[in-house]
Design an enzyme around this catalytic site. Structure first.
Site, PDB file in Angstrom:
ATOM      1  N   GLU A 155      -1.445 -10.109  14.770  1.00 31.26           N
ATOM      2  CA  GLU A 155      -2.832 -10.072  14.267  1.00 31.26           C
ATOM      3  C   GLU A 155      -2.980 -10.871  12.976  1.00 31.26           C
ATOM      4  O   GLU A 155      -2.068 -10.869  12.167  1.00 31.26           O
ATOM      5  CB  GLU A 155      -3.232  -8.610  14.019  1.00 31.26           C
ATOM      6  CG  GLU A 155      -3.280  -7.816  15.303  1.00 31.26           C
ATOM      7  CD  GLU A 155      -3.515  -6.328  15.075  1.00 31.26           C
ATOM      8  OE1 GLU A 155      -3.739  -5.908  13.920  1.00 31.26           O
ATOM      9  OE2 GLU A 155      -3.456  -5.580  16.060  1.00 31.26           O
TER      10      GLU A 155
ATOM     11  N   HIS B 217      -8.938  -4.779  16.198  1.00 29.26           N
ATOM     12  CA  HIS B 217      -8.284  -3.639  15.530  1.00 29.26           C
ATOM     13  C   HIS B 217      -9.301  -2.780  14.764  1.00 29.26           C
ATOM     14  O   HIS B 217      -9.203  -2.616  13.548  1.00 29.26           O
ATOM     15  CB  HIS B 217      -7.177  -4.139  14.590  1.00 29.26           C
ATOM     16  CG  HIS B 217      -6.139  -3.093  14.285  1.00 29.26           C
ATOM     17  ND1 HIS B 217      -4.803  -3.371  14.108  1.00 29.26           N
ATOM     18  CD2 HIS B 217      -6.247  -1.748  14.132  1.00 29.26           C
ATOM     19  CE1 HIS B 217      -4.135  -2.255  13.847  1.00 29.26           C
ATOM     20  NE2 HIS B 217      -5.011  -1.242  13.863  1.00 29.26           N
TER      21      HIS B 217
ATOM     22  N   ARG C  46      -0.183  -0.232  19.044  1.00 25.23           N
ATOM     23  CA  ARG C  46       0.251  -1.445  18.354  1.00 25.23           C
ATOM     24  C   ARG C  46       0.512  -2.542  19.383  1.00 25.23           C
ATOM     25  O   ARG C  46       1.088  -2.275  20.453  1.00 25.23           O
ATOM     26  CB  ARG C  46       1.549  -1.190  17.566  1.00 25.23           C
ATOM     27  CG  ARG C  46       1.376  -0.388  16.290  1.00 25.23           C
ATOM     28  CD  ARG C  46       0.697  -1.207  15.193  1.00 25.23           C
ATOM     29  NE  ARG C  46       0.568  -0.474  13.925  1.00 25.23           N
ATOM     30  CZ  ARG C  46      -0.510   0.191  13.529  1.00 25.23           C
ATOM     31  NH1 ARG C  46      -1.578   0.244  14.305  1.00 25.23           N
ATOM     32  NH2 ARG C  46      -0.546   0.794  12.356  1.00 25.23           N
TER      33      ARG C  46
HETATM   34  P1  NDP Z   1       2.045  10.689  16.398  1.00 26.10           P
HETATM   35  O1  NDP Z   1       3.312  10.520  15.640  1.00 26.10           O
HETATM   36  O2  NDP Z   1       1.280  11.950  16.255  1.00 26.10           O
HETATM   37  O3  NDP Z   1       2.310  10.481  17.967  1.00 26.10           O
HETATM   38  C1  NDP Z   1       3.179   9.518  18.468  1.00 26.10           C
HETATM   39  C2  NDP Z   1       3.464   9.859  19.925  1.00 26.10           C
HETATM   40  O4  NDP Z   1       4.257   8.801  20.468  1.00 26.10           O
HETATM   41  C3  NDP Z   1       4.232  11.142  20.099  1.00 26.10           C
HETATM   42  O5  NDP Z   1       3.720  11.835  21.203  1.00 26.10           O
HETATM   43  C4  NDP Z   1       5.657  10.669  20.383  1.00 26.10           C
HETATM   44  O6  NDP Z   1       6.301  11.643  21.203  1.00 26.10           O
HETATM   45  C5  NDP Z   1       5.390   9.363  21.119  1.00 26.10           C
HETATM   46  N1  NDP Z   1       6.494   8.410  20.999  1.00 26.10           N
HETATM   47  C6  NDP Z   1       7.056   7.904  19.887  1.00 26.10           C
HETATM   48  N2  NDP Z   1       8.053   7.067  20.182  1.00 26.10           N
HETATM   49  C7  NDP Z   1       8.116   7.029  21.536  1.00 26.10           C
HETATM   50  C8  NDP Z   1       8.956   6.347  22.463  1.00 26.10           C
HETATM   51  N3  NDP Z   1       9.937   5.529  22.047  1.00 26.10           N
HETATM   52  N4  NDP Z   1       8.746   6.551  23.779  1.00 26.10           N
HETATM   53  C9  NDP Z   1       7.768   7.381  24.197  1.00 26.10           C
HETATM   54  N5  NDP Z   1       6.946   8.045  23.378  1.00 26.10           N
HETATM   55  C10 NDP Z   1       7.125   7.871  22.053  1.00 26.10           C
HETATM   56  O7  NDP Z   1       1.161   9.435  15.993  1.00 26.10           O
HETATM   57  P2  NDP Z   1      -0.435   9.288  16.054  1.00 26.10           P
HETATM   58  O8  NDP Z   1      -0.921   9.785  17.362  1.00 26.10           O
HETATM   59  O9  NDP Z   1      -1.034   9.829  14.816  1.00 26.10           O
HETATM   60  O10 NDP Z   1      -0.558   7.674  15.992  1.00 26.10           O
HETATM   61  C11 NDP Z   1       0.091   6.869  16.959  1.00 26.10           C
HETATM   62  C12 NDP Z   1       0.023   5.402  16.573  1.00 26.10           C
HETATM   63  O11 NDP Z   1      -1.264   4.894  16.838  1.00 26.10           O
HETATM   64  C13 NDP Z   1       0.246   5.073  15.101  1.00 26.10           C
HETATM   65  O12 NDP Z   1       1.622   5.043  14.764  1.00 26.10           O
HETATM   66  C14 NDP Z   1      -0.404   3.716  14.967  1.00 26.10           C
HETATM   67  O13 NDP Z   1       0.554   2.708  15.199  1.00 26.10           O
HETATM   68  C15 NDP Z   1      -1.444   3.706  16.082  1.00 26.10           C
HETATM   69  N6  NDP Z   1      -2.816   3.696  15.544  1.00 26.10           N
HETATM   70  C16 NDP Z   1      -3.663   2.655  15.838  1.00 26.10           C
HETATM   71  C17 NDP Z   1      -4.940   2.634  15.320  1.00 26.10           C
HETATM   72  C18 NDP Z   1      -5.879   1.506  15.609  1.00 26.10           C
HETATM   73  O14 NDP Z   1      -6.728   1.210  14.774  1.00 26.10           O
HETATM   74  N7  NDP Z   1      -5.822   0.866  16.761  1.00 26.10           N
HETATM   75  C19 NDP Z   1      -5.440   3.697  14.440  1.00 26.10           C
HETATM   76  C20 NDP Z   1      -4.502   4.761  14.252  1.00 26.10           C
HETATM   77  C21 NDP Z   1      -3.241   4.747  14.788  1.00 26.10           C
HETATM   78  P3  NDP Z   1       7.895  11.836  21.190  1.00 26.10           P
HETATM   79  O15 NDP Z   1       8.297  11.868  19.748  1.00 26.10           O
HETATM   80  O16 NDP Z   1       8.153  13.096  21.941  1.00 26.10           O
HETATM   81  O17 NDP Z   1       8.435  10.644  21.915  1.00 26.10           O
END
Ligand code: NDP
Length: 321
Positions: free
Chosen positions: A262, A280, A233
């Site tokens: 965006e 995006h 994001r």
């Molecule tokens: P997941 O929930 O599977 O993974 C999120 C990861 O981020 C986890 O490893 C989590 O680990 C980590 N995380 C969350 N908060 C923090 C933090 N504050 N500090 C460090 N690490 C953090 O999500 P997905 O992989 O399925 O998707 C991730 C994001 O990608 C979506 O939320 C979306 O915003 C974005 N996205 C973008 C797309 C695009 O078109 N460009 C398409 C699809 C998704 P932990 O909890 O251990 O911190």
């Protein structure tokens, strides 16, 4: 015969969702965002489910007194007022996993395009400059020998890491909690990881904790050979600091699929010669968007059939009486 549940499709969503629902639900449409009075009280009171593309705030939820489920088209659900939904016992679902491979493929494509400047090389050929002027200039950057840090090793981050294994680069990651099963180096802080790597790939959700975490300090830690790739994001990056880092040579290049505001893209990023910018599109193939649409429909159908949605988000309860 029992009345079909009414499902509101909000704004522009894929027609496939309506097609998948029509046998078992009555589909109603409205423009986004849903505002009070847009539907009329009788219709609003009849709506039990909503399908929406990450744009449903607390005022919209407040318009629908008998809403049971919000099915979001997208894995990121930062545009859905989950707290307001949870407070009313409304389930929110998203579309995890079905887009992992597409988004990970896109991240690798964006990484290579940013490093090797293939979009510029193609423009060079199409402009006739290859024939007129000669070979496209050598790319100063390469993937060879890079040390890559993935910010977010969730479903998509892991798919990116697995692809990177095939490229023979070193891989590390930062998340709040270490992932014991992941065969990559864990960094407990983002800055610590940025100091240890030269390439940062961001794939974290938009949350209060991830706001502008990729700031001037983190970018500076990547160093002059540094490259930032963001497919998570735009919220996560301080775009002003990034534009300065790119202009001053603090880092070498950036590849971005997502932006803070965006579809607006800051002029400084558009004008920079060392950016590769996409609108995006990381999940934007017909096949993957169809799979996402199917999961939206399947969540709604599962809810009305059994009371158990397939992929509820962790913040909302699953409790249908
Ligand atoms: P997941 O929930 O599977 O993974 C999120 C990861 O981020 C986890 O490893 C989590 O680990 C980590 N995380 C969350 N908060 C923090 C933090 N504050 N500090 C460090 N690490 C953090 O999500 P997905 O992989 O399925 O998707 C991730 C994001 O990608 C979506 O939320 C979306 O915003 C974005 N996205 C973008 C797309 C695009 O078109 N460009 C398409 C699809 C998704 P932990 O909890 O251990 O911190």
């Amino acid at each position: 015969m029992q009345e079909k549940p009414k499902v509101l499709l909000v704004g522009k969503v894929r027609e496939r969702i309506a097609e998948r629902l029509e046998d078992e639900a009555e589909v109603v449409r409205c423009v986004a965002p849903l505002v009070p009075g847009a539907l009329g009280p009788v219709l609003a009171a009849g709506i039990r489910g909503v399908a929406v593309s990450n744009n449903f705030g607390a005022p919209a939820i407040g318009c629908l007194p008998n809403l049971e489920i919000i099915a979001n088209f997208g894995v990121g659900y930062d545009g859905i007022a989950v707290e307001a939904a949870a407070a009313r016992g409304i389930v929110v679902t998203n579309t995890p996993d079905v887009l992992n491979d597409e988004v990970a493929d896109s991240a690798i494509g964006l990484l290579l395009n940013t490093l090797r400047r293939f979009p510029e090389a193609e423009a060079w050929l199409r402009d006739g400059r290859w024939e007129r002027t000669g070979a496209f200039p050598l790319s100063p950057l390469t993937l060879r020998g890079r040390s890559i840090g993935i910010y977010g090793l969730g479903r998509i981050g892991l798919a990116i890491a697995r692809r990177l294994e095939g490229f023979g680069v070193s891989i590390s990651y930062h998340t709040r909690t270490g992932k014991p099963d992941a065969p990559y180096v864990y960094h407990p802080t983002l800055l610590g990881m940025a100091e240890a790597v030269d390439t940062l790939i961001a794939i974290v959700p938009k949350t209060p904790d991830t706001y502008k975490t990729i700031d001037a300090t983190v970018l500076s830690a990547l160093g002059p050979n540094g490259v930032l790739i963001n497919v998570g994001r735009g919220w996560t990056v301080d775009e002003d600091a990034l534009a300065r880092a790119l202009a001053t040579g603090t880092i070498a290049a950036a590849g971005l699929d997502v932006f803070q505001d965006e579809p607006h893209v800051p002029e400084a990023l558009l004008a920079a010669p060392n950016t590769c910018l996409l609108p995006h599109v990381a999940s934007a193939s017909v096949a993957t968007r169809d799979a996402m649409a199917d999961l939206v429909a399947d969540n709604l159908l599962a809810w009305f059939r059994t009371g158990s949605p397939l992929t509820p988000v962790p913040e909302t309860p699953v409790m249908r009486s």
